[in-house]
Design a protein around this motif. Structure first.
Motif, PDB file in Angstrom:
ATOM      1  N   ALA A   9      39.444 -32.391 -36.496  1.00  0.00           N
ATOM      2  CA  ALA A   9      40.044 -31.059 -36.608  1.00  0.00           C
ATOM      3  C   ALA A   9      39.230 -30.162 -37.526  1.00  0.00           C
ATOM      4  O   ALA A   9      39.787 -29.357 -38.282  1.00  0.00           O
ATOM      5  CB  ALA A   9      41.480 -31.167 -37.101  1.00  0.00           C
ATOM      6  N   GLY A  10      37.912 -30.299 -37.472  1.00  0.00           N
ATOM      7  CA  GLY A  10      37.038 -29.355 -38.159  1.00  0.00           C
ATOM      8  C   GLY A  10      36.812 -28.132 -37.290  1.00  0.00           C
ATOM      9  O   GLY A  10      37.421 -27.989 -36.222  1.00  0.00           O
ATOM     10  N   ASP A  31      43.887 -35.355 -35.815  1.00  0.00           N
ATOM     11  CA  ASP A  31      43.413 -35.005 -37.152  1.00  0.00           C
ATOM     12  C   ASP A  31      43.796 -36.138 -38.096  1.00  0.00           C
ATOM     13  O   ASP A  31      44.980 -36.396 -38.306  1.00  0.00           O
ATOM     14  CB  ASP A  31      44.075 -33.695 -37.591  1.00  0.00           C
ATOM     15  N   GLU A  32      42.811 -36.827 -38.646  1.00  0.00           N
ATOM     16  CA  GLU A  32      43.140 -37.932 -39.540  1.00  0.00           C
ATOM     17  C   GLU A  32      43.641 -37.445 -40.890  1.00  0.00           C
ATOM     18  O   GLU A  32      44.181 -38.224 -41.675  1.00  0.00           O
ATOM     19  CB  GLU A  32      41.943 -38.851 -39.720  1.00  0.00           C
ATOM     20  N   GLY A  33      43.491 -36.154 -41.183  1.00  0.00           N
ATOM     21  CA  GLY A  33      43.981 -35.582 -42.429  1.00  0.00           C
ATOM     22  C   GLY A  33      45.410 -35.098 -42.322  1.00  0.00           C
ATOM     23  O   GLY A  33      46.126 -35.369 -41.349  1.00  0.00           O
ATOM     24  N   SER A  34      45.812 -34.310 -43.324  1.00  0.00           N
ATOM     25  CA  SER A  34      47.189 -33.837 -43.410  1.00  0.00           C
ATOM     26  C   SER A  34      47.412 -32.504 -42.725  1.00  0.00           C
ATOM     27  O   SER A  34      48.531 -31.985 -42.722  1.00  0.00           O
ATOM     28  CB  SER A  34      47.591 -33.713 -44.880  1.00  0.00           C
ATOM     29  N   GLY A  35      46.352 -31.912 -42.179  1.00  0.00           N
ATOM     30  CA  GLY A  35      46.492 -30.624 -41.521  1.00  0.00           C
ATOM     31  C   GLY A  35      46.170 -29.441 -42.404  1.00  0.00           C
ATOM     32  O   GLY A  35      46.314 -28.290 -41.993  1.00  0.00           O
ATOM     33  N   THR A  36      45.744 -29.698 -43.622  1.00  0.00           N
ATOM     34  CA  THR A  36      45.314 -28.631 -44.533  1.00  0.00           C
ATOM     35  C   THR A  36      43.883 -28.919 -44.963  1.00  0.00           C
ATOM     36  O   THR A  36      43.420 -30.070 -44.895  1.00  0.00           O
ATOM     37  CB  THR A  36      46.214 -28.536 -45.769  1.00  0.00           C
ATOM     38  N   ASP A  37      43.197 -27.890 -45.417  1.00  0.00           N
ATOM     39  CA  ASP A  37      41.792 -28.037 -45.798  1.00  0.00           C
ATOM     40  C   ASP A  37      41.573 -27.603 -47.234  1.00  0.00           C
ATOM     41  O   ASP A  37      42.119 -26.591 -47.686  1.00  0.00           O
ATOM     42  CB  ASP A  37      40.901 -27.198 -44.865  1.00  0.00           C
ATOM     43  N   ALA A 104      40.901 -22.296 -41.384  1.00  0.00           N
ATOM     44  CA  ALA A 104      42.277 -21.810 -41.480  1.00  0.00           C
ATOM     45  C   ALA A 104      42.594 -20.814 -40.368  1.00  0.00           C
ATOM     46  O   ALA A 104      43.695 -20.828 -39.794  1.00  0.00           O
ATOM     47  CB  ALA A 104      42.510 -21.170 -42.846  1.00  0.00           C
ATOM     48  N   ALA A 105      41.645 -19.931 -40.052  1.00  0.00           N
ATOM     49  CA  ALA A 105      41.865 -18.959 -38.978  1.00  0.00           C
ATOM     50  C   ALA A 105      42.023 -19.665 -37.635  1.00  0.00           C
ATOM     51  O   ALA A 105      42.875 -19.291 -36.809  1.00  0.00           O
ATOM     52  CB  ALA A 105      40.700 -17.975 -38.922  1.00  0.00           C
ATOM     53  N   LEU A 106      41.213 -20.698 -37.397  1.00  0.00           N
ATOM     54  CA  LEU A 106      41.324 -21.459 -36.150  1.00  0.00           C
ATOM     55  C   LEU A 106      42.655 -22.210 -36.088  1.00  0.00           C
ATOM     56  O   LEU A 106      43.303 -22.263 -35.033  1.00  0.00           O
ATOM     57  CB  LEU A 106      40.145 -22.431 -36.037  1.00  0.00           C
ATOM     58  N   ALA A 111      48.224 -22.832 -33.884  1.00  0.00           N
ATOM     59  CA  ALA A 111      49.668 -22.940 -34.099  1.00  0.00           C
ATOM     60  C   ALA A 111      50.449 -22.075 -33.117  1.00  0.00           C
ATOM     61  O   ALA A 111      51.599 -22.384 -32.794  1.00  0.00           O
ATOM     62  CB  ALA A 111      50.005 -22.549 -35.533  1.00  0.00           C
ATOM     63  N   ALA A 112      49.832 -21.008 -32.636  1.00  0.00           N
ATOM     64  CA  ALA A 112      50.490 -20.115 -31.677  1.00  0.00           C
ATOM     65  C   ALA A 112      50.093 -20.414 -30.238  1.00  0.00           C
ATOM     66  O   ALA A 112      50.489 -19.680 -29.328  1.00  0.00           O
ATOM     67  CB  ALA A 112      50.152 -18.662 -32.022  1.00  0.00           C
ATOM     68  N   GLU A 113      49.336 -21.482 -30.024  1.00  0.00           N
ATOM     69  CA  GLU A 113      48.813 -21.809 -28.692  1.00  0.00           C
ATOM     70  C   GLU A 113      49.574 -22.999 -28.109  1.00  0.00           C
ATOM     71  O   GLU A 113      49.473 -24.119 -28.612  1.00  0.00           O
ATOM     72  CB  GLU A 113      47.316 -22.125 -28.789  1.00  0.00           C
ATOM     73  N   GLY A 114      50.333 -22.751 -27.064  1.00  0.00           N
ATOM     74  CA  GLY A 114      51.169 -23.788 -26.471  1.00  0.00           C
ATOM     75  C   GLY A 114      50.406 -24.904 -25.788  1.00  0.00           C
ATOM     76  O   GLY A 114      50.965 -25.995 -25.583  1.00  0.00           O
ATOM     77  N   LEU A 115      49.148 -24.673 -25.436  1.00  0.00           N
ATOM     78  CA  LEU A 115      48.385 -25.691 -24.721  1.00  0.00           C
ATOM     79  C   LEU A 115      47.672 -26.674 -25.643  1.00  0.00           C
ATOM     80  O   LEU A 115      47.027 -27.601 -25.160  1.00  0.00           O
ATOM     81  CB  LEU A 115      47.358 -25.021 -23.802  1.00  0.00           C
ATOM     82  N   VAL A 116      47.776 -26.465 -26.949  1.00  0.00           N
ATOM     83  CA  VAL A 116      47.117 -27.353 -27.900  1.00  0.00           C
ATOM     84  C   VAL A 116      48.174 -28.062 -28.743  1.00  0.00           C
ATOM     85  O   VAL A 116      49.018 -27.421 -29.367  1.00  0.00           O
ATOM     86  CB  VAL A 116      46.149 -26.590 -28.831  1.00  0.00           C
ATOM     87  N   LYS A 117      48.095 -29.383 -28.770  1.00  0.00           N
ATOM     88  CA  LYS A 117      48.990 -30.179 -29.611  1.00  0.00           C
ATOM     89  C   LYS A 117      48.181 -30.773 -30.751  1.00  0.00           C
ATOM     90  O   LYS A 117      47.160 -31.417 -30.529  1.00  0.00           O
ATOM     91  CB  LYS A 117      49.629 -31.307 -28.792  1.00  0.00           C
ATOM     92  N   MET A 118      48.616 -30.537 -31.981  1.00  0.00           N
ATOM     93  CA  MET A 118      47.965 -31.106 -33.155  1.00  0.00           C
ATOM     94  C   MET A 118      48.725 -32.358 -33.595  1.00  0.00           C
ATOM     95  O   MET A 118      49.954 -32.351 -33.665  1.00  0.00           O
ATOM     96  CB  MET A 118      47.949 -30.099 -34.304  1.00  0.00           C
ATOM     97  N   SER A 119      48.002 -33.412 -33.898  1.00  0.00           N
ATOM     98  CA  SER A 119      48.609 -34.636 -34.422  1.00  0.00           C
ATOM     99  C   SER A 119      47.893 -35.002 -35.717  1.00  0.00           C
ATOM    100  O   SER A 119      46.749 -35.474 -35.695  1.00  0.00           O
ATOM    101  CB  SER A 119      48.511 -35.786 -33.412  1.00  0.00           C
TER     102      SER A 119
END
Length: 531
Positions: A9-10, A31-37, A104-106, A111-119
């Motif tokens: 998730a870079g 994303d192996e991290g916590s979702g924050t950078d 952060a911008a990406l 977050a507003a894109e329904g076709l992308v799922k973040m894990s």
């Protein structure tokens, strides 16, 4: 059809996810991290104009406002100014941006894109391929099995995807090391980047061979000092001494006020994966290549990987896999990065060997020109690569003409009129999965679209575009560098020129479009999927 699995998730992985979503392809980002950078001002990226436009288009935010465009560039050797460049409309500046701001911008766009799922907290530990897809397993709190159509490893230099596919990653370790500091201060050349070789001061420790200062917004600067070969520890005291003596050297002997915000050591490795594709598994970004010596920009190349791969995966996802098209990703991108690595490795001994500078008259200016190329994204060390000799290049037709852009190179951004009559930038129409057909028609701007869309060669060209083997959008421009009136340009979804034709030649246009899609088999599959 299963989503595309993106590991990492870079910036490259997030860019790829958004690029696929814009072409109606779902994806899962592991994303192996916590979702924050972590916010690190000493970790920045320099983007060329077209890659900055790519990120801005996908993230839907003014990327130029989040970064800083340099007003100019100067290079010095000892006390002498070797070169000064002022950026302007005809010579656009690079964009310098903190990497965490870019990420952060990406993330906000995703977050507003329904076709992308973040894990998040999802660490990959196995990948299995079958004829129809890919199965991946992650461990951790969210450990589970994931099913995908394709899988792309954007998981960095220590890529788990690359290791699971047993892909070698040969190259050189610690080609260069730099001490890095981000600070707030005022320098004598506001807004201008500086490369200073062999600065004349030496107040502590070994002499400095090279220091770079690159501005960010609000009097922020990133400064890099080239370190001597070896693994000597860079202590905080040594780094502060470097900051103070460098600022004093540039400010008449007195250190100006400064605020030290972040520090680090940046080690440059040069590596290139043997393969970028293994069946339904692909590599991109730092998982596929590492570069960065002499000012070359690795992240910029990683974003180009994502742009190149996205439209090919999208076409395969919607219309069925075509091996030649998917193989072309590795052929095109690996060749470009390999050429840049070769050019850098060939230049390194000459630029870093002290004896040669005094032995060859005029060599200092030649060395300065090479370093400037790397830092400014020009020439063999830095210019965007072209795909002129790649598998998707069409044979030259009798109607082929030369324009200001070489075949296979990124097109120049010009104002165009779209099919709905709106005036937009050419780059705004990229990344939608469609081929672009651009007619150069001087004078059309003074007429309402309804008057010229049915006149002259337009009806014939519109019919030819409709008959192409893949969805295409017809655009019209008043002018294009080096193009005569009635020149027709065919452009790939990632903005690279396929061909330029003198006039409306439906057969030649069709043949070029067919080649750009990977050949006749891709055409047959696309036609079958539409029927």
């Amino acid at each position: 059809m299963d989503p595309v699995i993106i590991v990492g998730a870079g910036p490259v992985g997030l860019t790829l996810a958004l690029a696929l979503a814009r072409q109606e392809v779902p994806s899962v980002v592991l994303d192996e991290g916590s979702g924050t950078d972590e916010q690190r001002l000493a970790r920045t990226a320099v983007l060329r104009e077209d890659t900055a436009a790519l990120v801005g288009r996908l993230a839907g935010f003014p990327v130029a406002e989040a970064g800083f465009r340099w007003a100019g560039w100067r290079s010095m050797r000892r006390k002498q100014v070797m070169r000064q460049i002022t950026f302007g409309e005809d010579d656009p500046a690079l964009l310098h941006i903190p990497q965490h701001v870019l990420t952060a911008a990406l993330r906000t766009a995703i977050a507003a894109e329904g076709l992308v799922k973040m894990s998040v907290e999802s660490r990959l530990d196995s990948v299995e391929q079958e004829t129809a897809g890919v199965t991946a397993h992650t461990r951790g709190p969210r450990g589970t099995w994931w099913r995908g159509s394709f899988l792309v490893g954007c998981d960095g230099p220590r890529s788990t995807v690359r290791k699971l596919q047993d892909i070698r990653f040969p190259g050189r370790t610690a080609v260069e090391r730099h001490a890095v500091a981000a600070l707030r201060t005022e320098l004598p050349w506001p807004g201008q980047a500086l490369l200073h070789r062999l600065p004349p001061w030496r107040t502590s420790g070994p002499s400095v061979a090279e220091v770079t200062a690159r501005p960010l917004a609000e009097d922020l600067w990133r400064m890099d000092w080239l370190l001597p070969p070896g693994k000597d520890l860079v202590t905080p005291d040594l780094l502060v001494a470097r900051v103070r003596e460098t600022l004093a050297g540039w400010s008449g002997g007195t250190t100006p006020p400064y605020e030290l915000l972040d520090t680090g050591v940046h080690t440059v490795h040069h590596r290139l994966a043997r393969r970028w594709r293994a069946g339904r598994v692909f590599l991109a970004g730092d998982a596929a290549h590492l570069l960065g010596a002499l000012g070359t920009q690795g992240l910029d190349e990683g974003l180009r990987d994502a742009d190149n791969l996205a439209w090919k995966l999208a076409l395969a996802w919607h219309h069925g896999s075509h091996e030649a098209l998917l193989d072309s990703y590795q052929v095109e991108r690996r060749a470009v990065v390999a050429a840049r690595l070769r050019a850098t490795d060939q230049a390194l001994p000459m630029l870093r060997a002290g004896g040669l500078r005094s032995a060859v008259p005029g060599s200092s200016r030649g060395h300065d020109a090479l370093l400037t190329e790397g830092h400014l994204g020009r020439g063999a060390l830095g210019a965007p690569g072209t795909y002129a000799d790649a598998p998707l290049a069409p044979p030259r037709a009798e109607s082929s003409v030369e324009v200001g852009t070489a075949v296979g190179a990124p097109v120049t951004d010009v104002r165009v009129t779209a099919e709905d009559g709106s005036a937009v930038a050419l780059r705004d129409r990229l990344g939608r999965g469609a081929l672009l057909v651009l007619l150069i028609a001087p004078g059309t701007v003074v007429w309402a679209r309804k008057h010229w869309v049915t006149a002259g060669i337009m009806p014939r060209l519109a019919a030819a575009v409709t008959a192409l083997p893949h969805r295409a959008e017809l655009l019209v421009a008043e002018s294009y560098p080096g193009a005569a009136a009635h020149t027709v340009l065919l452009i790939r979804p990632d903005g690279h020129l396929v061909t330029a034709l003198g006039g409306v030649r439906p057969a030649d246009l069709y043949e070029a479009a067919e080649a750009a899609l990977g050949g006749p088999r891709a055409t047959a599959e696309a036609a079958a999927s539409r029927s």
